[in-house]
Write a protein that holds these residues in place. Structure first.
Motif, PDB file in Angstrom:
ATOM      1  N   GLU A 161       0.818  -1.214   0.000  1.00 47.53           N
ATOM      2  CA  GLU A 161       0.000   0.000   0.000  1.00 47.53           C
ATOM      3  C   GLU A 161       0.853   1.265   0.000  1.00 47.53           C
ATOM      4  N   GLN A 162       2.057   1.165   0.535  1.00 44.82           N
ATOM      5  CA  GLN A 162       2.915   2.346   0.594  1.00 44.82           C
ATOM      6  C   GLN A 162       3.691   2.577  -0.704  1.00 44.82           C
ATOM      7  N   ILE A 163       3.551   1.666  -1.667  1.00 40.35           N
ATOM      8  CA  ILE A 163       4.238   1.867  -2.946  1.00 40.35           C
ATOM      9  C   ILE A 163       3.709   3.119  -3.635  1.00 40.35           C
ATOM     10  N   GLU A 164       2.405   3.360  -3.529  1.00 40.46           N
ATOM     11  CA  GLU A 164       1.843   4.562  -4.147  1.00 40.46           C
ATOM     12  C   GLU A 164       2.448   5.814  -3.532  1.00 40.46           C
ATOM     13  N   ASP A 165       2.633   5.808  -2.196  1.00 40.51           N
ATOM     14  CA  ASP A 165       3.283   6.954  -1.549  1.00 40.51           C
ATOM     15  C   ASP A 165       4.729   7.108  -2.035  1.00 40.51           C
ATOM     16  N   LEU A 166       5.386   5.969  -2.232  1.00 35.33           N
ATOM     17  CA  LEU A 166       6.755   6.013  -2.737  1.00 35.33           C
ATOM     18  C   LEU A 166       6.794   6.627  -4.133  1.00 35.33           C
ATOM     19  N   VAL A 167       5.848   6.248  -4.981  1.00 33.34           N
ATOM     20  CA  VAL A 167       5.784   6.802  -6.331  1.00 33.34           C
ATOM     21  C   VAL A 167       5.560   8.309  -6.273  1.00 33.34           C
ATOM     22  N   GLU A 168       4.710   8.767  -5.367  1.00 32.94           N
ATOM     23  CA  GLU A 168       4.465  10.202  -5.236  1.00 32.94           C
ATOM     24  C   GLU A 168       5.728  10.941  -4.809  1.00 32.94           C
ATOM     25  N   GLN A 169       6.499  10.336  -3.919  1.00 31.12           N
ATOM     26  CA  GLN A 169       7.747  10.971  -3.500  1.00 31.12           C
ATOM     27  C   GLN A 169       8.715  11.096  -4.686  1.00 31.12           C
ATOM     28  N   VAL A 170       8.770  10.053  -5.502  1.00 31.17           N
ATOM     29  CA  VAL A 170       9.658  10.087  -6.657  1.00 31.17           C
ATOM     30  C   VAL A 170       9.193  11.130  -7.662  1.00 31.17           C
ATOM     31  N   GLY A 192      11.035  14.849  -9.266  1.00 30.77           N
ATOM     32  CA  GLY A 192      11.273  15.229 -10.651  1.00 30.77           C
ATOM     33  C   GLY A 192      11.226  14.107 -11.659  1.00 30.77           C
ATOM     34  N   LEU A 193      10.921  12.889 -11.256  1.00 26.15           N
ATOM     35  CA  LEU A 193      10.871  11.749 -12.175  1.00 26.15           C
ATOM     36  C   LEU A 193       9.415  11.427 -12.503  1.00 26.15           C
ATOM     37  N   GLU A 194       9.072  11.432 -13.786  1.00 24.77           N
ATOM     38  CA  GLU A 194       7.724  11.092 -14.216  1.00 24.77           C
ATOM     39  C   GLU A 194       7.518   9.576 -14.101  1.00 24.77           C
ATOM     40  N   VAL A 195       6.505   9.193 -13.317  1.00 31.61           N
ATOM     41  CA  VAL A 195       6.245   7.778 -13.077  1.00 31.61           C
ATOM     42  C   VAL A 195       4.769   7.492 -13.326  1.00 31.61           C
ATOM     43  N   ASP A 196       4.501   6.486 -14.148  1.00 33.67           N
ATOM     44  CA  ASP A 196       3.138   6.011 -14.398  1.00 33.67           C
ATOM     45  C   ASP A 196       2.908   4.772 -13.533  1.00 33.67           C
ATOM     46  N   GLU A 218      14.178   0.319  -5.147  1.00 27.69           N
ATOM     47  CA  GLU A 218      15.505   0.238  -5.730  1.00 27.69           C
ATOM     48  C   GLU A 218      15.470   0.480  -7.233  1.00 27.69           C
ATOM     49  N   ALA A 219      14.416  -0.022  -7.900  1.00 28.57           N
ATOM     50  CA  ALA A 219      14.304   0.162  -9.348  1.00 28.57           C
ATOM     51  C   ALA A 219      14.162   1.642  -9.699  1.00 28.57           C
ATOM     52  N   LEU A 220      13.329   2.362  -8.971  1.00 24.08           N
ATOM     53  CA  LEU A 220      13.153   3.787  -9.244  1.00 24.08           C
ATOM     54  C   LEU A 220      14.419   4.573  -8.891  1.00 24.08           C
ATOM     55  N   THR A 221      15.105   4.143  -7.846  1.00 25.38           N
ATOM     56  CA  THR A 221      16.375   4.790  -7.504  1.00 25.38           C
ATOM     57  C   THR A 221      17.393   4.615  -8.625  1.00 25.38           C
ATOM     58  N   ASN A 222      17.451   3.402  -9.184  1.00 22.10           N
ATOM     59  CA  ASN A 222      18.375   3.157 -10.303  1.00 22.10           C
ATOM     60  C   ASN A 222      18.005   3.989 -11.526  1.00 22.10           C
ATOM     61  N   THR A 223      16.705   4.181 -11.751  1.00 24.80           N
ATOM     62  CA  THR A 223      16.276   5.010 -12.878  1.00 24.80           C
ATOM     63  C   THR A 223      16.768   6.443 -12.704  1.00 24.80           C
ATOM     64  N   ARG A 224      16.653   6.964 -11.507  1.00 21.65           N
ATOM     65  CA  ARG A 224      17.111   8.326 -11.253  1.00 21.65           C
ATOM     66  C   ARG A 224      18.628   8.432 -11.373  1.00 21.65           C
ATOM     67  N   GLY A 261      11.758   8.680 -18.006  1.00 23.00           N
ATOM     68  CA  GLY A 261      10.459   8.444 -17.374  1.00 23.00           C
ATOM     69  C   GLY A 261      10.340   6.984 -17.019  1.00 23.00           C
ATOM     70  N   ALA A 262       9.454   6.659 -16.101  1.00 20.07           N
ATOM     71  CA  ALA A 262       9.339   5.278 -15.626  1.00 20.07           C
ATOM     72  C   ALA A 262       7.875   4.892 -15.484  1.00 20.07           C
ATOM     73  N   SER A 263       7.645   3.591 -15.443  1.00 19.36           N
ATOM     74  CA  SER A 263       6.305   3.053 -15.199  1.00 19.36           C
ATOM     75  C   SER A 263       6.413   1.901 -14.222  1.00 19.36           C
ATOM     76  N   VAL A 264       5.421   1.805 -13.342  1.00 21.30           N
ATOM     77  CA  VAL A 264       5.379   0.748 -12.327  1.00 21.30           C
ATOM     78  C   VAL A 264       4.047   0.029 -12.447  1.00 21.30           C
ATOM     79  N   ARG A 265       4.082  -1.296 -12.559  1.00 19.19           N
ATOM     80  CA  ARG A 265       2.872  -2.110 -12.657  1.00 19.19           C
ATOM     81  C   ARG A 265       2.881  -3.158 -11.558  1.00 19.19           C
ATOM     82  N   LEU A 266       1.786  -3.210 -10.802  1.00 17.93           N
ATOM     83  CA  LEU A 266       1.556  -4.285  -9.845  1.00 17.93           C
ATOM     84  C   LEU A 266       0.396  -5.118 -10.369  1.00 17.93           C
ATOM     85  N   VAL A 267       0.626  -6.410 -10.538  1.00 16.73           N
ATOM     86  CA  VAL A 267      -0.393  -7.295 -11.088  1.00 16.73           C
ATOM     87  C   VAL A 267      -0.644  -8.427 -10.099  1.00 16.73           C
TER      88      VAL A 267
END
Length: 401
Positions: free
Chosen positions: A270-279, A283-287, A311-317, A325-331
């Motif tokens: 549930e906190q992944i969405e908060d993490l995406v907002e922080q990223v 300055g990193l565009e994340v879908d 870690e993946a978003l950190t590596n992108t930055r 830009g990045a995209s994150v999918r949870l399935v």
């Protein structure tokens, strides 16, 4: 043909013996053909030919000794008046050999003898009897000296080249050992960090069980239904804590407990969405998208999913570049949770995804692989066909046995 070449490389002495026999045969033909006018000269030429043929045969097994034997053969010829013959080609061969593989003193001695051989030969057996034939003699000395000098230079160049490649191989081996050592240190550090986090998860679950047990005991008589629900919560939490404890036992815990002495819940899905907002704010565009029906997950799986995305978003930055830009999918699948993190940046270095990470700090791909392996999942990381980088993970929802 390749087999023959490999065989010859494995048996260098055999090759040298073959050429020694050829040289000895040519020398014998020269002696018998009447190169020498007297039987004495023919008789003295035989040991010289045998000795120099031996020099060719054993030049790589004992180059220094063979050089001394060749020098002795040359002195023998000078002293006993044995004119040069085809066997003296062995002196050219041994000069090259000691320059390439011999000791340094032997290489220097070979060079000195090469510079002196032609002059001594011309002085002992002058080709011109005319008083003013000195110019011709000097020219012949120079011409005969050049092959020996070239042989020595070629051998010394080969020695230098071999030494250079040897240093490169040694350096590459040393760097590889250091890299493996750093990788092992990083794995150990990451496992210790994961163990601490799993320890916090288990401690939190146990604390929940204690609180629920106290509450059930308090309302057991007044509210049996609430007590039953509390017991069910204790049962579910206990099973989850047991699964996390099994994972924890598979990890070396080398760190100390938190300084505060208190254990707090670790990040979850549930906190992944908060993490995406922080990223995004950084300055990193994340879908970000979630597919499937969300459901409760084991705490270790939730923590693993959160850390992978983090870690993946950190590596992108770090590696993607300013315009990435990045995209994150949870399935949510029936039996697993899928994660897909992609970016359209410059990608990452080869070592980050092929060798498991080489940052030396215990993070990166090393941490991802360790975490995914502990929950029984799979991880795939590498460059995207159209550019950028992709990290795909599948985490099982069922607790590991």
């Amino acid at each position: 043909m390749q087999r023959l070449y490999d065989f010859l490389r494995r048996h260098p002495t055999g090759v040298d013996v073959f050429w020694a026999v050829v040289l000895l045969g040519l020398s014998g033909t020269s002696i018998v053909a009447g190169k020498y006018e007297t039987g004495r000269e023919q008789l003295l030429a035989v040991p010289v030919a045998l000795g120099l043929a031996t020099v060719v045969a054993l030049r790589r097994r004992a180059p220094e000794k063979m050089l001394l034997l060749a020098v002795a053969g040359g002195v023998f010829q000078l002293v006993l008046d044995v004119r040069p013959g085809v066997w003296d080609f062995a002196m050219l061969v041994i000069t090259y050999t000691v320059a390439a593989v011999g000791e340094r003193w032997a290489s220097r001695l070979g060079l000195v003898c090469s510079l002196c051989a032609a002059g001594l030969s011309q002085a002992r057996w002058p080709d011109s009897a005319e008083p003013d034939g000195w110019a011709q003699s000097v020219f012949l000395v120079i011409v005969m000296t050049v092959p020996f000098v070239l042989a020595w230079v070629l051998g010394d160049s080969l020695r230098t080249r071999r030494a250079y490649f040897s240093q490169l191989e040694e350096r590459a081996a040393r760097l590889e050992r250091e890299r493996e050592a750093q990788s092992k240190v990083a794995v150990a550090a990451e496992r210790a960090r994961i163990a601490r986090e799993l320890h916090d998860v288990v401690a939190h679950n146990v604390s929940v069980m204690v609180v629920q047990a106290d509450g059930a005991a308090y309302v057991l008589d007044a509210a049996p239904e609430q007590a039953r629900q509390a017991l069910q919560t204790i049962s579910g939490t206990g099973r989850q804590a047991l699964a996390e404890m099994r994972r924890l036992l598979g990890v070396l815990r080398t760190g100390d407990a938190p300084e505060s002495g208190e254990y707090v819940p670790q990040p979850d899905v549930e906190q992944i969405e908060d993490l995406v907002e922080q990223v995004r704010r950084a300055g990193l565009e994340v879908d970000f998208k979630v597919e499937g029906t969300a459901r409760p997950l084991p705490s270790g799986v939730e923590l693993t999913a959160y850390r992978i995305v983090q870690e993946a978003l950190t590596n992108t930055r770090k590696h993607g570049g300013p315009e990435a830009g990045a995209s994150v999918r949870l399935v949510y699948f029936d039996d697993g949770l899928g994660l897909l993190v992609e970016d359209d940046g410059r990608g990452a270095a080869h070592e980050l995804y092929e060798d498991g990470g080489a940052d030396g700090a215990g993070h990166g791909m090393i941490g991802m692989r360790e975490r995914v392996g502990m929950v029984g999942g799979t991880l795939d990381a590498g460059p995207r066909p159209g550019g950028g980088f992709r990290i795909s993970a599948l985490l099982p929802l069922k607790p590991a046995d």
